[in-house]
Design a protein around this motif. Structure first.
Motif, PDB file in Angstrom:
ATOM      1  N   ARG A   1       0.833  -1.204   0.000  1.00 59.99           N
ATOM      2  CA  ARG A   1       0.000   0.000   0.000  1.00 59.99           C
ATOM      3  C   ARG A   1       0.868   1.254   0.000  1.00 59.99           C
ATOM      4  N   ILE A   2       1.958   1.232   0.795  1.00 58.30           N
ATOM      5  CA  ILE A   2       2.862   2.385   0.849  1.00 58.30           C
ATOM      6  C   ILE A   2       3.465   2.644  -0.534  1.00 58.30           C
ATOM      7  N   ASN A   3       3.892   1.571  -1.197  1.00 61.45           N
ATOM      8  CA  ASN A   3       4.497   1.721  -2.518  1.00 61.45           C
ATOM      9  C   ASN A   3       3.503   2.273  -3.534  1.00 61.45           C
ATOM     10  N   ALA A   4       2.278   1.769  -3.464  1.00 65.09           N
ATOM     11  CA  ALA A   4       1.260   2.254  -4.404  1.00 65.09           C
ATOM     12  C   ALA A   4       0.970   3.729  -4.180  1.00 65.09           C
ATOM     13  N   GLU A   5       0.823   4.117  -2.911  1.00 65.80           N
ATOM     14  CA  GLU A   5       0.574   5.524  -2.610  1.00 65.80           C
ATOM     15  C   GLU A   5       1.749   6.400  -3.036  1.00 65.80           C
ATOM     16  N   THR A   6       2.938   5.882  -2.849  1.00 64.32           N
ATOM     17  CA  THR A   6       4.126   6.666  -3.218  1.00 64.32           C
ATOM     18  C   THR A   6       4.112   6.985  -4.702  1.00 64.32           C
ATOM     19  N   GLU A   7       3.825   5.963  -5.498  1.00 62.21           N
ATOM     20  CA  GLU A   7       3.781   6.186  -6.951  1.00 62.21           C
ATOM     21  C   GLU A   7       2.693   7.186  -7.330  1.00 62.21           C
ATOM     22  N   GLU A   8       1.520   7.040  -6.718  1.00 65.90           N
ATOM     23  CA  GLU A   8       0.411   7.945  -7.040  1.00 65.90           C
ATOM     24  C   GLU A   8       0.734   9.382  -6.618  1.00 65.90           C
ATOM     25  N   LEU A   9       1.243   9.515  -5.407  1.00 64.47           N
ATOM     26  CA  LEU A   9       1.537  10.857  -4.907  1.00 64.47           C
ATOM     27  C   LEU A   9       2.711  11.495  -5.639  1.00 64.47           C
ATOM     28  N   GLU A  10       3.692  10.665  -5.998  1.00 67.92           N
ATOM     29  CA  GLU A  10       4.823  11.196  -6.766  1.00 67.92           C
ATOM     30  C   GLU A  10       4.339  11.760  -8.098  1.00 67.92           C
ATOM     31  N   ALA A  11       3.478  10.992  -8.761  1.00 65.35           N
ATOM     32  CA  ALA A  11       2.964  11.445 -10.059  1.00 65.35           C
ATOM     33  C   ALA A  11       2.140  12.720  -9.907  1.00 65.35           C
ATOM     34  N   ALA A  12       1.273  12.752  -8.891  1.00 64.50           N
ATOM     35  CA  ALA A  12       0.422  13.931  -8.693  1.00 64.50           C
ATOM     36  C   ALA A  12       1.260  15.146  -8.310  1.00 64.50           C
ATOM     37  N   LYS A  13       2.207  14.944  -7.431  1.00 66.84           N
ATOM     38  CA  LYS A  13       3.018  16.078  -6.987  1.00 66.84           C
ATOM     39  C   LYS A  13       3.897  16.597  -8.116  1.00 66.84           C
ATOM     40  N   THR A  14       4.444  15.676  -8.892  1.00 66.46           N
ATOM     41  CA  THR A  14       5.269  16.088 -10.034  1.00 66.46           C
ATOM     42  C   THR A  14       4.435  16.868 -11.044  1.00 66.46           C
ATOM     43  N   LYS A  15       3.232  16.361 -11.327  1.00 61.79           N
ATOM     44  CA  LYS A  15       2.343  17.034 -12.290  1.00 61.79           C
ATOM     45  C   LYS A  15       1.961  18.426 -11.772  1.00 61.79           C
ATOM     46  N   ALA A  16       1.646  18.536 -10.485  1.00 62.45           N
ATOM     47  CA  ALA A  16       1.277  19.841  -9.925  1.00 62.45           C
ATOM     48  C   ALA A  16       2.453  20.814  -9.993  1.00 62.45           C
ATOM     49  N   ALA A  17       3.646  20.310  -9.706  1.00 69.94           N
ATOM     50  CA  ALA A  17       4.822  21.178  -9.748  1.00 69.94           C
ATOM     51  C   ALA A  17       5.117  21.625 -11.169  1.00 69.94           C
ATOM     52  N   GLU A  18       4.959  20.707 -12.110  1.00 65.33           N
ATOM     53  CA  GLU A  18       5.205  21.060 -13.508  1.00 65.33           C
ATOM     54  C   GLU A  18       4.182  22.083 -14.011  1.00 65.33           C
ATOM     55  N   ASP A  19       2.916  21.880 -13.648  1.00 67.09           N
ATOM     56  CA  ASP A  19       1.873  22.817 -14.087  1.00 67.09           C
ATOM     57  C   ASP A  19       2.124  24.211 -13.510  1.00 67.09           C
ATOM     58  N   ALA A  20       2.537  24.254 -12.238  1.00 62.95           N
ATOM     59  CA  ALA A  20       2.799  25.553 -11.613  1.00 62.95           C
ATOM     60  C   ALA A  20       3.965  26.248 -12.294  1.00 62.95           C
ATOM     61  N   LEU A  21       5.002  25.475 -12.633  1.00 62.29           N
ATOM     62  CA  LEU A  21       6.155  26.065 -13.308  1.00 62.29           C
ATOM     63  C   LEU A  21       5.782  26.551 -14.699  1.00 62.29           C
ATOM     64  N   LEU A  22       5.047  25.734 -15.425  1.00 57.92           N
ATOM     65  CA  LEU A  22       4.642  26.126 -16.777  1.00 57.92           C
ATOM     66  C   LEU A  22       3.747  27.373 -16.744  1.00 57.92           C
ATOM     67  N   ASP A  23       2.845  27.428 -15.766  1.00 52.49           N
ATOM     68  CA  ASP A  23       1.989  28.613 -15.650  1.00 52.49           C
ATOM     69  C   ASP A  23       2.833  29.866 -15.450  1.00 52.49           C
ATOM     70  N   ASP A  24       3.866  29.747 -14.635  1.00 50.71           N
ATOM     71  CA  ASP A  24       4.730  30.889 -14.363  1.00 50.71           C
ATOM     72  C   ASP A  24       5.526  31.280 -15.602  1.00 50.71           C
ATOM     73  N   LEU A  25       6.082  30.268 -16.289  1.00 48.80           N
ATOM     74  CA  LEU A  25       6.873  30.553 -17.492  1.00 48.80           C
ATOM     75  C   LEU A  25       6.014  31.144 -18.607  1.00 48.80           C
ATOM     76  N   LEU A  26       4.839  30.578 -18.787  1.00 51.39           N
ATOM     77  CA  LEU A  26       3.964  31.073 -19.847  1.00 51.39           C
ATOM     78  C   LEU A  26       3.422  32.478 -19.513  1.00 51.39           C
ATOM     79  N   ALA A  27       3.203  32.735 -18.232  1.00 49.71           N
ATOM     80  CA  ALA A  27       2.752  34.073 -17.836  1.00 49.71           C
ATOM     81  C   ALA A  27       3.793  35.106 -18.226  1.00 49.71           C
ATOM     82  N   GLY A  28       5.065  34.770 -18.055  1.00 46.13           N
ATOM     83  CA  GLY A  28       6.126  35.678 -18.472  1.00 46.13           C
ATOM     84  C   GLY A  28       6.100  35.896 -19.971  1.00 46.13           C
TER      85      GLY A  28
END
Length: 353
Positions: A127-154
């Motif tokens: 269960r820990i491993n499954a959650e890790t993969e899910e949370l890693e993917a979600a957190k990475t996607k959120a971080a990427e979207d936030a970065l892209l929003d900032d770059l595109l805003a510029g």
């Protein structure tokens, strides 16, 4: 030879006696006068000889020192090996292991059901491993979207002001390849897994301690059966004029099927006692020291607990460190009044101490 007078002596002009010396030396004689080159050559030879002697002295000293160091190392290794051998012997010898072996080992394993704890821990880690993969993917996607929003805003801001649009793809790739979001799930998962393994070890040890009295009964019952068979076979051999140390040739010479059966029965009893003492030692160490927190399927190494387990296997006496192996232990038992076997209940005293 002309005389040297104060009037004719010039300190800056050495006398010239070459002609006189040549006249005094015959053709087959060598003058006792060396040239500068000859003197230099002689000096070099003398210095070379001295250097050679010094070198031999140094090499000899080095070789002696190396030999002495080798002897010290050899003595240290021999002493360490003797210490290891004595430690192994005091714990029963090479034949005794800290393991659940044979029928008695299976009986102990069936009672404890430690595989249930292993199964539960495995399910939790899955269960820990499954959650890790899910949370890693979600957190990475959120971080990427936030970065892209900032770059595109510029980019939007620059293009609106008719200025050069700043780089967008390069900083995005830089972030993806070299930077990691703070507090990523995998980092937390490492801590969770470590705590899970620690709890796994604690639960396994606690189960052994809770079942110690039942385990004590199982081991004592098995021990009584082995000792009964050992006594019967030893008595049969003794009646035939043999001991438990009899060889195969001795048994053949006896020409008695009962003696042959007793000889084989003694060997079987020795093997059963080895299985018993291995399982008993496993229980003793598990109760006294528990399981490793980093590897909960393995016991904590405890040589002292192993020694106490082996030396205290019979009531009323402590086995000598020279009693090594199950054959010697059972022979000691025969020679010392055939005392009762000891289980593992006293391991609780080691835990409480």
């Amino acid at each position: 030879m002309p005389a040297i007078t104060n009037a004719s002596f010039d300190p800056n002009t050495p006398p010239r006696f070459g002609d006189d010396i040549a006249q005094e030396v015959s053709a087959d004689e060598t003058p006792d006068v060396l040239s500068a080159d000859a003197v230099a050559a002689g000096n070099r030879l003398a210095m070379a000889d001295a250097a050679q002697r010094d070198m031999h002295a140094v090499v000899g000293t080095t070789q002696i020192g190396a030999a002495q160091r080798d002897m010290r190392l050899s003595d240290d290794r021999a002493q360490a090996e003797r210490g290891r051998a004595e430690s192994v012997a005091a714990r029963g010898g090479e034949g005794i292991s800290t393991a659940l072996r044979g029928d008695v080992g299976k009986a102990v394993s069936d009672l404890l059901r430690l595989n249930d704890i292993v199964r539960q821990a495995s399910a939790i880690e899955h269960r820990i491993n499954a959650e890790t993969e899910e949370l890693e993917a979600a957190k990475t996607k959120a971080a990427e979207d936030a970065l892209l929003d900032d770059l595109l805003a510029g980019g939007w801001t620059a293009s609106e002001g008719k200025r050069a649009v700043p780089a967008i793809l390069a900083p995005f790739m830089q972030h993806a390849e070299h930077q990691r979001p703070i507090g990523r799930p995998e980092g937390f998962a490492v801590d969770v897994r470590a705590r899970l393994r620690q709890q796994h070890a604690e639960r396994a040890a606690q189960r052994v301690r809770e079942d110690l009295e039942v385990l004590d009964g199982i081991l004592l019952e098995y021990a009584e059966g082995v000792l009964s068979r050992a006594a019967s076979t030893a008595d049969t051999l003794q009646a035939a004029g043999l001991s438990v140390d009899a060889t195969a040739d001795d048994v053949i010479d006896a020409e008695d099927t009962a003696v042959s059966a007793a000889w084989r029965g003694w060997r079987a009893a020795v093997q059963s006692w080895t299985d018993l003492q291995s399982a008993r030692r496993w229980v003793f160490v598990a109760a006294a020291s528990g399981f490793r927190e980093d590897r909960p399927l393995e016991l904590v190494s405890d040589n002292e607990a192993e020694r106490v387990s082996w030396s205290g296997q019979f009531e009323g006496g402590v086995l000598s460190p020279f009693v090594e192996g199950s054959h010697s232990a059972l022979a000691w038992w025969l020679e010392n009044g055939r005392p009762q076997a000891v289980g593992v209940a006293y391991a609780r005293e080691t835990v409480e101490a």
